[in-house]
Motif scaffolding. Structure first.
Motif, PDB file in Angstrom:
ATOM      1  N   ILE A 188      37.414  45.144  26.754  1.00  0.00           N
ATOM      2  CA  ILE A 188      36.114  45.570  26.241  1.00  0.00           C
ATOM      3  C   ILE A 188      35.067  44.705  26.926  1.00  0.00           C
ATOM      4  O   ILE A 188      35.158  43.475  26.897  1.00  0.00           O
ATOM      5  CB  ILE A 188      36.017  45.417  24.715  1.00  0.00           C
ATOM      6  N   ALA A 189      34.110  45.339  27.545  1.00  0.00           N
ATOM      7  CA  ALA A 189      33.063  44.625  28.283  1.00  0.00           C
ATOM      8  C   ALA A 189      33.670  43.674  29.309  1.00  0.00           C
ATOM      9  O   ALA A 189      33.160  42.571  29.536  1.00  0.00           O
ATOM     10  CB  ALA A 189      32.149  43.869  27.316  1.00  0.00           C
ATOM     11  N   GLY A 190      34.798  44.083  29.899  1.00  0.00           N
ATOM     12  CA  GLY A 190      35.421  43.293  30.944  1.00  0.00           C
ATOM     13  C   GLY A 190      36.204  42.091  30.457  1.00  0.00           C
ATOM     14  O   GLY A 190      36.618  41.256  31.254  1.00  0.00           O
ATOM     15  N   LYS A 191      36.457  42.023  29.151  1.00  0.00           N
ATOM     16  CA  LYS A 191      37.187  40.883  28.595  1.00  0.00           C
ATOM     17  C   LYS A 191      38.433  41.387  27.854  1.00  0.00           C
ATOM     18  O   LYS A 191      38.422  42.475  27.267  1.00  0.00           O
ATOM     19  CB  LYS A 191      36.292  40.076  27.653  1.00  0.00           C
ATOM     20  N   PRO A 192      39.506  40.583  27.850  1.00  0.00           N
ATOM     21  CA  PRO A 192      40.770  41.053  27.262  1.00  0.00           C
ATOM     22  C   PRO A 192      40.735  41.054  25.744  1.00  0.00           C
ATOM     23  O   PRO A 192      40.191  40.148  25.102  1.00  0.00           O
ATOM     24  CB  PRO A 192      41.788  40.026  27.784  1.00  0.00           C
ATOM     25  N   VAL A 193      41.351  42.083  25.177  1.00  0.00           N
ATOM     26  CA  VAL A 193      41.499  42.192  23.729  1.00  0.00           C
ATOM     27  C   VAL A 193      42.874  42.781  23.424  1.00  0.00           C
ATOM     28  O   VAL A 193      43.533  43.355  24.294  1.00  0.00           O
ATOM     29  CB  VAL A 193      40.412  43.105  23.092  1.00  0.00           C
ATOM     30  N   LEU A 194      43.282  42.633  22.178  1.00  0.00           N
ATOM     31  CA  LEU A 194      44.389  43.393  21.629  1.00  0.00           C
ATOM     32  C   LEU A 194      43.804  44.382  20.638  1.00  0.00           C
ATOM     33  O   LEU A 194      42.961  44.010  19.815  1.00  0.00           O
ATOM     34  CB  LEU A 194      45.392  42.472  20.927  1.00  0.00           C
ATOM     35  N   ILE A 195      44.244  45.625  20.704  1.00  0.00           N
ATOM     36  CA  ILE A 195      43.661  46.646  19.827  1.00  0.00           C
ATOM     37  C   ILE A 195      44.743  47.541  19.249  1.00  0.00           C
ATOM     38  O   ILE A 195      45.691  47.916  19.932  1.00  0.00           O
ATOM     39  CB  ILE A 195      42.610  47.483  20.592  1.00  0.00           C
ATOM     40  N   ASP A 196      44.581  47.845  17.982  1.00  0.00           N
ATOM     41  CA  ASP A 196      45.465  48.767  17.272  1.00  0.00           C
ATOM     42  C   ASP A 196      44.611  49.930  16.785  1.00  0.00           C
ATOM     43  O   ASP A 196      43.713  49.741  15.947  1.00  0.00           O
ATOM     44  CB  ASP A 196      46.134  48.052  16.091  1.00  0.00           C
ATOM     45  N   ALA A 201      30.281  41.319  18.832  1.00  0.00           N
ATOM     46  CA  ALA A 201      31.053  40.201  18.298  1.00  0.00           C
ATOM     47  C   ALA A 201      31.605  39.340  19.432  1.00  0.00           C
ATOM     48  O   ALA A 201      31.629  38.096  19.335  1.00  0.00           O
ATOM     49  CB  ALA A 201      32.193  40.708  17.418  1.00  0.00           C
ATOM     50  N   MET A 202      32.031  39.956  20.505  1.00  0.00           N
ATOM     51  CA  MET A 202      32.604  39.196  21.614  1.00  0.00           C
ATOM     52  C   MET A 202      31.545  38.340  22.297  1.00  0.00           C
ATOM     53  O   MET A 202      31.816  37.209  22.696  1.00  0.00           O
ATOM     54  CB  MET A 202      33.255  40.174  22.611  1.00  0.00           C
ATOM     55  N   GLU A 203      30.348  38.867  22.401  1.00  0.00           N
ATOM     56  CA  GLU A 203      29.265  38.065  22.966  1.00  0.00           C
ATOM     57  C   GLU A 203      28.849  36.957  22.013  1.00  0.00           C
ATOM     58  O   GLU A 203      28.631  35.807  22.417  1.00  0.00           O
ATOM     59  CB  GLU A 203      28.055  38.982  23.258  1.00  0.00           C
ATOM     60  N   LEU A 204      28.759  37.274  20.730  1.00  0.00           N
ATOM     61  CA  LEU A 204      28.290  36.326  19.714  1.00  0.00           C
ATOM     62  C   LEU A 204      29.236  35.137  19.574  1.00  0.00           C
ATOM     63  O   LEU A 204      28.787  33.978  19.496  1.00  0.00           O
ATOM     64  CB  LEU A 204      28.163  37.053  18.369  1.00  0.00           C
ATOM     65  N   PHE A 205      30.524  35.396  19.533  1.00  0.00           N
ATOM     66  CA  PHE A 205      31.495  34.332  19.269  1.00  0.00           C
ATOM     67  C   PHE A 205      32.119  33.754  20.543  1.00  0.00           C
ATOM     68  O   PHE A 205      33.004  32.910  20.468  1.00  0.00           O
ATOM     69  CB  PHE A 205      32.575  34.840  18.324  1.00  0.00           C
ATOM     70  N   GLY A 206      31.658  34.222  21.694  1.00  0.00           N
ATOM     71  CA  GLY A 206      32.110  33.619  22.946  1.00  0.00           C
ATOM     72  C   GLY A 206      33.507  33.998  23.351  1.00  0.00           C
ATOM     73  O   GLY A 206      34.354  33.128  23.593  1.00  0.00           O
TER      74      GLY A 206
END
Length: 322
Positions: free
Chosen positions: A247-255, A314-319
């Protein structure tokens, strides 16, 4: 957003809890007389915790790690739980964690209250909002020693609170995310959303609120945000129905759960550096060293159309890590 006074008090307590360094309650000099301290840092069970691990030897002179654990995020005790006096404070025996023979207590956290925060009405006796910490032993032999070290740690905690010498974060272990509030996300919502209901609690690392989007099609949407710790070596490994994504070029785990009704999404992403509690040079197996390394994570859950909007924020806010 206007927060009622009762909810504000809960949020203030949660903020106070986040400011405390749980590692600061240990008497490390005393613990080290029973074995060399090998690890000091957050326990994998809770991002708001600290465990000190010291080496004991079995009958074959093989070393193993014993622990005393302080968790600042504990559920309140039940009314019928047995209690005990330690250092003049009534603490509750944690029946669940004591069931295997290890000592475990729940300790009320009595943060100082200034005069300005007290009731303006002398006819009303206010009951302060309380949060609880748990202090427990794990794998300490003999069990009596575990109880001694746990009760010593409880005494330190009670005394430090009573004398307003509460250890604050930054001293021993630098874990940035536990000093943040997951409720910060509510202040950065897209304009189409408004907070319709907010479940204020004293839990410092979980936040739940209901959103209203203004659409006649959708009702109120429950959003859950929390901070967690995971094994650093497997933090981004897929498991269950979680899949790797970006998401937005950053790794996540998603269900993405599409089994019943509107799709629900659960997203996890790493935020901040790996925390390594191992003390270099002390005897330890590779598994012990690995277990001492943890990755702070952010967990977000809501309807997928909502997480699609909130996850990048959230990803931007929490780094979020790259």
């Amino acid at each position: 957003m206007v927060v009622p006074a009762g909810d504000r008090q809960k949020l203030d307590v949660a903020e106070q809890v986040r400011s405390v360094d749980p590692c600061g309650f240990f008497d490390q000099a005393r613990i080290s007389t029973y074995g060399q301290i090998s690890t000091l840092g957050p326990s994998m069970s809770s991002i708001g915790s600290c465990e000190v691990g010291f080496l004991q030897a079995d009958e074959g002179r093989r070393y193993y790690l014993s622990h005393v654990i302080v968790d600042m995020d504990s559920y309140p005790p039940n009314d019928d739980d047995p209690s005990k006096q330690i250092a003049g404070e009534t603490v509750t025996i944690d029946g669940v964690r004591s069931s295997d023979g290890d000592c475990a207590y729940k300790v009320p956290l009595r943060f100082p209250v200034s005069a300005a925060e007290s009731s303006q009405n002398p006819d009303i006796i206010e009951v302060p909002t309380l949060s609880y910490a748990s202090v427990r032993a794990a794998l300490i032999t003999p069990a009596a020693l575990g109880c001694e070290l746990v009760e010593n740690t409880v005494t330190n905690m009670v005394t430090m609170f009573r004398e307003n010498r509460i250890p604050r974060r930054e001293a021993l272990v630098d874990v940035p995310l536990p000093q943040r509030s997951p409720c910060e996300l509510m202040q950065h919502l897209p304009s189409k959303y408004t907070v319709d209901k907010f479940d204020a609690e004293t839990q410092p690392y979980d936040c739940k609120f209901f959103l209203k989007s203004g659409s006649e099609i959708f009702g109120n949407d429950l959003v859950s945000v929390g901070f967690r710790l995971h094994d650093a070596d497997r933090a981004m490994a897929t498991f269950g129905s979680f899949e790797s994504a970006q998401i937005a070029g950053k790794p996540v785990l998603i269900d993405r759960n599409t089994a019943v009704g509107e799709p629900q999404c659960a997203i996890r992403f790493p935020a901040g550096a790996v925390v390594d509690g191992y003390r270099p040079g002390t005897p330890a197996t590779e598994s012990t060293k690995s277990a001492a390394r943890s990755q702070p994570m952010v967990a977000l859950r809501a309807q997928c159309r909502v997480t699609d909007d909130l996850a990048p924020i959230a990803m931007e806010l929490f780094g979020a890590n790259k």
